[in-house]
Scaffold this motif. Sequence first.
Motif, mmCIF file in Angstrom:
data_model
loop_
_atom_site.group_PDB
_atom_site.id
_atom_site.type_symbol
_atom_site.label_atom_id
_atom_site.label_comp_id
_atom_site.label_asym_id
_atom_site.label_seq_id
_atom_site.Cartn_x
_atom_site.Cartn_y
_atom_site.Cartn_z
ATOM 1 N N UNK A 5 63.162 109.718 91.979
ATOM 2 C CA UNK A 5 62.980 110.105 93.374
ATOM 3 C C UNK A 5 63.449 111.551 93.524
ATOM 4 N N UNK A 8 66.115 113.150 95.969
ATOM 5 C CA UNK A 8 67.557 113.166 95.670
ATOM 6 C C UNK A 8 68.000 114.537 95.161
ATOM 7 N N UNK A 110 76.684 101.562 105.661
ATOM 8 C CA UNK A 110 75.446 100.983 105.130
ATOM 9 C C UNK A 110 74.363 100.998 106.194
ATOM 10 N N UNK A 141 66.977 111.619 101.185
ATOM 11 C CA UNK A 141 66.619 110.699 100.097
ATOM 12 C C UNK A 141 65.274 110.017 100.346
ATOM 13 N N UNK B 75 84.304 104.646 94.937
ATOM 14 C CA UNK B 75 82.836 104.557 94.970
ATOM 15 C C UNK B 75 82.254 103.508 94.015
ATOM 16 N N UNK B 114 67.690 97.433 95.976
ATOM 17 C CA UNK B 114 67.954 98.858 96.199
ATOM 18 C C UNK B 114 67.647 99.746 95.000
ATOM 19 N N UNK B 116 65.234 100.309 93.102
ATOM 20 C CA UNK B 116 63.960 101.062 93.069
ATOM 21 C C UNK B 116 64.017 102.382 93.844
ATOM 22 N N UNK B 117 65.004 102.525 94.722
ATOM 23 C CA UNK B 117 65.073 103.733 95.557
ATOM 24 C C UNK B 117 65.286 105.017 94.759
ATOM 25 N N UNK B 118 65.868 104.889 93.564
ATOM 26 C CA UNK B 118 66.141 106.113 92.795
ATOM 27 C C UNK B 118 64.913 106.587 92.009
ATOM 28 N N UNK B 278 71.942 109.417 89.680
ATOM 29 C CA UNK B 278 71.167 109.121 90.891
ATOM 30 C C UNK B 278 71.713 107.882 91.591
ATOM 31 N N UNK B 281 74.853 108.595 93.346
ATOM 32 C CA UNK B 281 74.628 109.278 94.623
ATOM 33 C C UNK B 281 74.202 108.279 95.692
ATOM 34 N N UNK B 282 73.334 107.346 95.320
ATOM 35 C CA UNK B 282 72.907 106.340 96.295
ATOM 36 C C UNK B 282 74.078 105.451 96.692
ATOM 37 N N UNK B 283 74.779 104.961 95.697
ATOM 38 C CA UNK B 283 75.905 104.058 95.924
ATOM 39 C C UNK B 283 76.944 104.721 96.827
ATOM 40 N N UNK B 284 77.197 105.999 96.589
ATOM 41 C CA UNK B 284 78.206 106.716 97.363
ATOM 42 C C UNK B 284 77.742 107.075 98.774
ATOM 43 N N UNK B 285 76.448 107.066 99.004
ATOM 44 C CA UNK B 285 75.921 107.509 100.294
ATOM 45 C C UNK B 285 75.510 106.354 101.201
ATOM 46 N N UNK B 286 74.968 105.290 100.624
ATOM 47 C CA UNK B 286 74.430 104.199 101.437
ATOM 48 C C UNK B 286 75.247 102.909 101.342
ATOM 49 N N UNK B 287 76.413 102.968 100.721
ATOM 50 C CA UNK B 287 77.222 101.772 100.514
ATOM 51 C C UNK B 287 78.673 102.229 100.560
ATOM 52 N N UNK B 288 79.575 101.312 100.937
ATOM 53 C CA UNK B 288 80.970 101.744 101.039
ATOM 54 C C UNK B 288 81.925 100.811 100.301
#
Lengths: 404, 404
Positions: A5, A8, A110, A141, B75, B114, B116-118, B278, B281-288
């Motif tokens: 993607x 990113x 989230x 993203x 994270x 999730x 697949x988002x990367x 990647x 980055x997703x884990x750190x941005x869309x999840x806590x």
Amino acid sequence: MVTVNHNYLRLPGSYLFSTIGKKVRAYKELNPDKEVISLGIGDVTQPLVPAIIEALHNAVEEMAHAETFHGYAPDLGYEFLRNAIAKNDYQDRGCDIKADEIFVSDGAKSDSGNIQEIFGTDNKVAVCDPVYPVYVDTNVMAGRTGEYNTARENFDGVIYMPCSKENGFLPELPKEVPDLIYLCFPNNPTGSAITRDELQKWVDYANKNGCVIIYDAAYEAYISQDNVPHSIYECEGARTCAIELRSFSKNAGFTGVRLGFTVIPDELVRDGVSLHSLWARRHGTKFNGAPYIVQKAGEAVYSEAGKAQLKEQVGYYMRNAKLIHDELEKAGFSVSGGVNAPYIWLETPDKMTSWQFFDYLLKEANVVGTPGSGFGAHGEGFFRLTAFGTYENTRKAIDRIKSL
Amino acid sequence: MVTVNHNYLRLPGSYLFSTIGKKVRAYKELNPDKEVISLGIGDVTQPLVPAIIEALHNAVEEMAHAETFHGYAPDLGYEFLRNAIAKNDYQDRGCDIKADEIFVSDGAKSDSGNIQEIFGTDNKVAVCDPVYPVYVDTNVMAGRTGEYNTARENFDGVIYMPCSKENGFLPELPKEVPDLIYLCFPNNPTGSAITRDELQKWVDYANKNGCVIIYDAAYEAYISQDNVPHSIYECEGARTCAIELRSFSKNAGFTGVRLGFTVIPDELVRDGVSLHSLWARRHGTKFNGAPYIVQKAGEAVYSEAGKAQLKEQVGYYMRNAKLIHDELEKAGFSVSGGVNAPYIWLETPDKMTSWQFFDYLLKEANVVGTPGSGFGAHGEGFFRLTAFGTYENTRKAIDRIKSL
């Protein structure tokens, strides 16, 4: 050929708080004798209150016996929690929100990151500047923005609404009409609050122009003034234009417990489609419910004991906020926020940049804050301090800053 | 003008298990006197084992005191848990996986939706048919497929790999080379398992063709045969082509506790970009982060007491699996699975469709299963039963089915 993607790759190297964490760790390694106090990341320090601890223990015990064991949770969250939310957070405040319009989640971070997924990639997004980074980063993203513009220090294709000292850190209605408008009040990072009358103007604007407002009310528990709304649904017409995000992190200390919720009214239809039905599909497909024990802890937040204990806990943090605000003001700093929010927004002295002030404070006072520029170009020259430390540490940190 | 994500509109009306839930509720309302037994959704019924309950209580107690309170989690997840996973699930099995290659999450459903988002939206996806619906649905939502093809009963633009009685419910290497290959072994829904040698062929294929395998090993705890791999990293070369998803739902009964993890090796690079970076980055941005108390419960899964108690719990369910498999086979049904997996895959009798058999079983035996066609066109004429009920209910359900 597998492609990644590429959206990113437009993002700055790392999430703001990861960068701060690395800088602080590096400083501590070089200076193991220094006691560093963090008023930086918005993490709480007070333990969970007794009513919540009791609910957690009881729920754990339920999980130990077949008759009371709980497996997969219902898609939207347990009814006991959604009913408590609908009654306490909405109906008791005169807001017409039903339990079935509430989606329980693992937290507002989230939800605020995921909510954009139900919209097309061609929507134009408006955000405040400065802003909580998650709103922008997740839209980047998803491909809803252009490239990062190094001159302007923000993303092409996004409508930035400056929040400056001149406008009292409150955005003005944008001239170019956006599709999705992210608003966060009480605000992170500036600590500013919006009055009911002012928020009504946004609701009217959204309804007139067909926009959707994504309203982040994560800090509503810190509101102390009567004319400041706790929910956007206190405004007339919000049911046809607004999604509201809520968190248990700051009102109940759940940063490490993880619980939040999103409200989407039934009437909220765009492009001929119910947004409630789209979010239900996403929630049911990409998420599997918040833990039962955590939802029971959430229910305890609304018990009589829980409410009383949490009022005290919020009061504890607000005493810190007042201390930071008043002492720094007395010391000659230009400060705002801290009255309806746990954040104090500080102008850096001597025209230092935000990161210069960050390094200066870390080195000279061993105090960690958050550089305003990390929240957007208009945050440059500002600095965020949070009220979530212990009173003792907050006192000590402020004394150190004053003595510089 | 706000647009919604039109990809969502391509999806069938509701998630498979929501449809089943509605049918069962409707039947129960009309027949309140009937005792309905569910061998349908893969939800567990046994309570959490004592070692996990103890860890939960202890962690709750930590949250009650300022000195031991835990706020935001790191994270990637707490090191104590990532170390336990790396050692027990990988290094002890000879798999070269480090703690830093593990991302702790709130469950494998989220991760499998999730991940697949990367990747870019132009990647070609291959899935087994039948398949766990989340893999396909989330790719539809992201716009990585074409329209739903009502004649073929699947989505244009996806490579479906039939798993039929003829090939022992194991997919064949696809002739058209995909980019992303979803594999789940032991398999949901068919209960089939793959040998190490056979899986090695997929790893070699992926490395040769530059594909990425997304390997869902949520059911590895149910493996009883030696030549069946617990992890794809038991195969040579998997570090350069495979992402592995794991769950605590089925090996430790965490369906209502929520914990899982994803492994992305450092060497896994595509399109010139590290997939680990990647996902970070997703884990750190869309999840806590997963709750602290839940991560402590996860740690207890790997304690000596936890391991012994969970071995017994998995054994309990596998006794059910054997009962279902052997008794239905004796009764003349064509059955597979149930040896290395908690799922039994049943051919419907008398050429009934899967949904006809669902309605028939619900009405005549008051037993709920899952229609194979809900998992894909090649699931038509099949039916999934799960071993996650109580032994007593499983026994009763099988007796009822046999007496039809």
